[in-house]
Design a protein around this motif. Structure first.
Motif, PDB file in Angstrom:
ATOM      1  N   THR A 249       4.826  31.949  28.755  1.00 17.10           N
ATOM      2  CA  THR A 249       3.382  31.953  28.997  1.00 17.10           C
ATOM      3  C   THR A 249       2.959  30.491  29.085  1.00 17.10           C
ATOM      4  O   THR A 249       2.944  29.779  28.077  1.00 17.10           O
ATOM      5  CB  THR A 249       2.652  32.661  27.840  1.00 17.10           C
ATOM      6  N   TYR A 250       2.660  30.050  30.276  1.00 13.90           N
ATOM      7  CA  TYR A 250       2.581  28.592  30.488  1.00 13.90           C
ATOM      8  C   TYR A 250       1.372  28.223  31.342  1.00 13.90           C
ATOM      9  O   TYR A 250       0.841  29.034  32.108  1.00 13.90           O
ATOM     10  CB  TYR A 250       3.884  28.135  31.183  1.00 13.90           C
ATOM     11  N   SER A 251       0.956  26.986  31.180  1.00 10.86           N
ATOM     12  CA  SER A 251      -0.067  26.372  32.043  1.00 10.86           C
ATOM     13  C   SER A 251      -1.385  27.158  31.991  1.00 10.86           C
ATOM     14  O   SER A 251      -1.965  27.305  30.923  1.00 10.86           O
ATOM     15  CB  SER A 251       0.466  26.267  33.474  1.00 10.86           C
ATOM     16  N   ALA A 252      -1.845  27.705  33.118  1.00 15.85           N
ATOM     17  CA  ALA A 252      -3.121  28.425  33.114  1.00 15.85           C
ATOM     18  C   ALA A 252      -3.068  29.636  32.187  1.00 15.85           C
ATOM     19  O   ALA A 252      -4.086  30.011  31.592  1.00 15.85           O
ATOM     20  CB  ALA A 252      -3.485  28.863  34.532  1.00 15.85           C
ATOM     21  N   ILE A 269      -0.218  38.392  19.880  1.00 18.44           N
ATOM     22  CA  ILE A 269       1.041  38.909  19.333  1.00 18.44           C
ATOM     23  C   ILE A 269       2.180  38.516  20.263  1.00 18.44           C
ATOM     24  O   ILE A 269       2.056  38.590  21.497  1.00 18.44           O
ATOM     25  CB  ILE A 269       0.990  40.448  19.177  1.00 18.44           C
ATOM     26  N   GLY A 270       3.289  38.113  19.665  1.00 19.68           N
ATOM     27  CA  GLY A 270       4.466  37.781  20.451  1.00 19.68           C
ATOM     28  C   GLY A 270       5.085  36.483  19.976  1.00 19.68           C
ATOM     29  O   GLY A 270       5.156  36.212  18.780  1.00 19.68           O
ATOM     30  N   ASP A 271       5.505  35.667  20.919  1.00 21.01           N
ATOM     31  CA  ASP A 271       6.120  34.391  20.608  1.00 21.01           C
ATOM     32  C   ASP A 271       5.137  33.272  20.949  1.00 21.01           C
ATOM     33  O   ASP A 271       4.135  33.494  21.654  1.00 21.01           O
ATOM     34  CB  ASP A 271       7.414  34.238  21.426  1.00 21.01           C
ATOM     35  N   ARG A 272       5.418  32.094  20.460  1.00 21.19           N
ATOM     36  CA  ARG A 272       4.603  30.931  20.791  1.00 21.19           C
ATOM     37  C   ARG A 272       4.588  30.757  22.316  1.00 21.19           C
ATOM     38  O   ARG A 272       5.600  31.010  22.985  1.00 21.19           O
ATOM     39  CB  ARG A 272       5.219  29.692  20.128  1.00 21.19           C
ATOM     40  N   THR A 273       3.447  30.345  22.845  1.00 18.14           N
ATOM     41  CA  THR A 273       3.386  30.112  24.286  1.00 18.14           C
ATOM     42  C   THR A 273       4.165  28.842  24.645  1.00 18.14           C
ATOM     43  O   THR A 273       4.471  28.020  23.772  1.00 18.14           O
ATOM     44  CB  THR A 273       1.936  29.949  24.775  1.00 18.14           C
ATOM     45  N   GLY A 274       4.435  28.688  25.923  1.00 19.83           N
ATOM     46  CA  GLY A 274       5.218  27.538  26.363  1.00 19.83           C
ATOM     47  C   GLY A 274       4.424  26.252  26.416  1.00 19.83           C
ATOM     48  O   GLY A 274       4.980  25.156  26.471  1.00 19.83           O
ATOM     49  N   ILE A 310       0.926  27.532  21.847  1.00 18.18           N
ATOM     50  CA  ILE A 310      -0.020  28.127  20.890  1.00 18.18           C
ATOM     51  C   ILE A 310       0.718  29.164  20.054  1.00 18.18           C
ATOM     52  O   ILE A 310       1.380  30.066  20.590  1.00 18.18           O
ATOM     53  CB  ILE A 310      -1.182  28.803  21.650  1.00 18.18           C
ATOM     54  N   GLU A 311       0.577  29.027  18.754  1.00 19.73           N
ATOM     55  CA  GLU A 311       1.204  29.992  17.837  1.00 19.73           C
ATOM     56  C   GLU A 311       0.463  31.327  17.915  1.00 19.73           C
ATOM     57  O   GLU A 311      -0.773  31.351  17.918  1.00 19.73           O
ATOM     58  CB  GLU A 311       1.165  29.478  16.401  1.00 19.73           C
TER      59      GLU A 311
END
Lengths: 354, 275
Positions: A249-252, A269-274, A310-311
């Motif tokens: 999950t990156y950028s915009a 919910i999930g993993d930290r964004t890129g 983002i956590e």
């Protein structure tokens, strides 16, 4: 009759006019299209415009000292490209790319070193049962648990307000909404605003944007606050929302998460964004290659940089054998979260007119 | 009756209100354009440039021909490549309009006329760099007050009449738009106009327009051959922007005049004041 005896005047005028051609200050005439000069150009463009040197504690002069001796004018284009790509990788930035006619360099470690945490086949087969709606780049369906599911693969796909009205209308009776932006590598920030505008009911501080004001590593403008407004005349959705994220999950898409997480009805919910919190600019090199780099930091509503991601509120990974078991632990967790916490919540969606 | 042409000697004899014909010219131009815009790329680019110009001019009746107004409308387009290597591609284009008031001052030299005055102009120029990204283009909108003048030399060679003209225009003060060093237009769109609109003076902006032309007169019109040089330069917030075009022009020119039968009023022409 006047004869042409005053030619001196005219000749002077002509000379003045011709001299004006020299007014173009071509101060790059000393640059040659050689590996050496192209390397210098690349290093200087990054030095002048890259916006995260201090944030990432990068000593760009040391990088120069390491790579410059390895450049020589007899290098072929492929070797030179690889050398430049290697140098740019020290920025550890997915927004930094070198593009040539034969290849583009990418820095992938912001997601390669982490669990994938997304399997489209698992979702389509076991949760959507290969039966779903699709419009404006958005896949959506009401899940059997009476939870709405929306998957948005790329913010490069333009979202129309008409399509969003249909989607939110169809999912309006669900107990909650899951917006899945895993593997969403970004796109247009205007699509972020279009989407977020359906989940806010008042003018909302979305974040701050800043930009370089000069070539110094700390030459930045004052962060400028920017706001999103509710989508007037369209369906607004006010029920609980879970946003699913992973390292891709990156950028915009990262920007979307950074705005959504500030809303009270939203859980990540999930993993930290890129990450990817810098608006990229592109510049030419003398040889025609293009260098793209982060030039303008976009901060969250609390003034924090999100370049490193983002956590999530609930950090969870998919099982490594998800493709075999058909279980998406992140999606399961989101369904449980909405079902257990907000089942039979009142209808909060509304239609607002201008 | 409508005529396009140079003055006729019989039109100078009446004491009635003089006729002030509308001078009009139209021309196309082609040549070379050079540009640099460090907001888009640090390098200079050069290539072809084309344009079109329309000009209207009229002597003011109440001032016995000593004042005239001039309007210009023009547009241009060009494509350029990097001067260093011929790589990259940039497109540029723009449109401009100006209105000038000039005083006509004959000189002791027969056929030579001076005009000088002021000009208000508005222009919009855009540069698009095909590298894409979030900084693919810049748009500069400019409104300025300028000094302008003309040196006009009407001359004959044998039976052939010529009008040679040079007109420089030099903006002095105005306003123009230009983003900061690396400010995205997205940020401007979000509402941050700080340091986006600039007061243009010679400290941060130097523009100049130079036109040299020769009108070769035929029966009712003139063939226009000329040269047009245009310089647009700004230096703001560590960004350098400059476009220079050098174009050859060809077109037509003439006075649009309506004279009734038996009308002997004097004719005051804006430009073609032949000896």
């Amino acid at each position: 009759m006047t004869t042409i005896r005053n030619n001196t005047y005219l000749l002077t005028l002509l000379l003045v006019t011709i001299m004006l051609q020299g007014c173009f200050v071509d101060d790059d005439h000393f640059i040659e299209n050689t590996p050496r000069d192209n390397f210098e150009a690349l290093w200087n463009i990054v030095d002048d415009h890259y916006c995260f040197f201090d944030y990432k504690h990068i000593d760009w002069d040391s990088v120069y000292n390491e790579y410059a001796p390895r450049v020589h004018d007899n290098m072929n284009s492929y070797d030179f490209f690889d050398l430049c790509s290697s140098m740019l990788a020290t920025l550890e930035d997915g927004h930094v790319n070198l593009s040539s006619g034969f290849s583009s360099s990418y820095y992938w470690k912001w997601f390669q070193d982490y669990p994938v945490n997304y399997d489209e086949r698992v979702i389509h087969e076991n949760y959507l049962h290969f039966d779903f709606f699709q419009t404006s780049g958005i896949v959506y369906k009401k899940l059997t648990e009476n939870i709405g599911y929306v998957y948005y693969e790329s913010f490069s796909s333009n979202i129309s307000d008409v399509a969003l009205d249909y989607i939110l209308s169809r999912l309006s009776l669900c107990d909650g909404l899951i917006i899945d932006v895993r593997n969403n590598g970004g796109g247009s920030l205007s699509n972020v605003e279009t989407l977020v505008a359906r989940f806010i009911t008042q003018r909302t501080l979305a974040g701050y944007i800043s930009h370089k004001t000069g070539s110094g590593h700390n030459d930045f403008s004052e962060p400028y606050p920017y706001y999103y407004n509710p989508a007037q005349g369209h369906i607004l959705y006010g029920k609980p929302i879970v946003v699913l994220t992973n390292r891709h999950t990156y950028s915009a898409a990262n920007n979307f998460v950074q705005v959504m997480r500030m809303l009270p009805q939203v859980t990540i919910i999930g993993d930290r964004t890129g990450g990817g919190g810098g608006l990229p600019f592109t510049y030419n090199l003398p040889n025609g290659w293009n260098i793209r780099l982060s030039a303008s930091p976009i901060l969250d509503a609390e003034g924090n940089d999100t370049e490193w991601g983002i956590e999530p509120d609930i950090d969870i990974d998919m099982a490594p054998d998800a493709s075999l078991t058909g279980k998406d632990a992140i999606l399961d967790n989101a369904i449980d979260y909405l079902t257990n916490n907000f089942h039979n919540s009142t209808n909060n969606y509304e239609i607002r007119q201008n | 009756m409508v005529l396009l042409g140079i003055p006729c000697s019989h039109a100078q004899s009446s004491s009635d209100t003089p006729i002030s014909p509308l001078y009009m010219s139209g021309e196309v131009e082609i040549g070379r354009g050079d540009l640099i815009d460090t907001y888009l790329s640090p390098w200079s680019y050069g290539g072809w440039n084309i344009g079109i110009n329309v000009e209207l001019m009229k002597a003011l009746n109440g001032c016995n021909g000593s004042w005239l107004w001039q309007q210009r409308l023009g547009g241009n387009y060009g494509r350029s490549r990097m001067n260093i290597s011929g790589a990259g591609l940039v497109a540029s284009g723009g449109a401009n309009y100006s209105f000038a008031i000039m005083h006509h001052s004959p000189t002791p030299i027969c056929g030579l006329h001076l005009y000088y005055g002021g000009n208000i102009g508005i222009s919009a120029d855009a540069i698009y760099n095909y590298h894409g990204g979030n900084n693919p283009a810049t748009v500069r909108v400019d409104c300025s007050l300028a000094l302008t003048g003309m040196i006009v030399y009407n001359v004959s060679w044998g039976r052939q009449l010529f009008t040679i003209r040079y007109q420089p225009t030099l903006p002095v003060i105005g306003v123009f738009s230009q983003p900061e060093y690396a400010q995205s237009y997205y940020e401007v769109w979000l509402g941050n106009y700080n340091n986006f609109i600039h007061c243009g003076t010679w400290g941060n902006r130097f523009d100049m327009d130079n036109r040299l032309s020769i009108d070769i007169h035929f029966s009712n019109w003139a063939l226009r051959l000329g040269y047009h040089n245009r310089i647009s330069t700004t230096y703001t917030h560590n960004n350098r922007y400059q476009i220079v075009t050098n174009n050859f022009t060809i077109g037509f020119a003439g006075d649009i005049i309506s004279i009734g039968r038996g009308d002997n009023r004097p004719v005051i022409r804006a430009l073609y004041n032949m000896p």
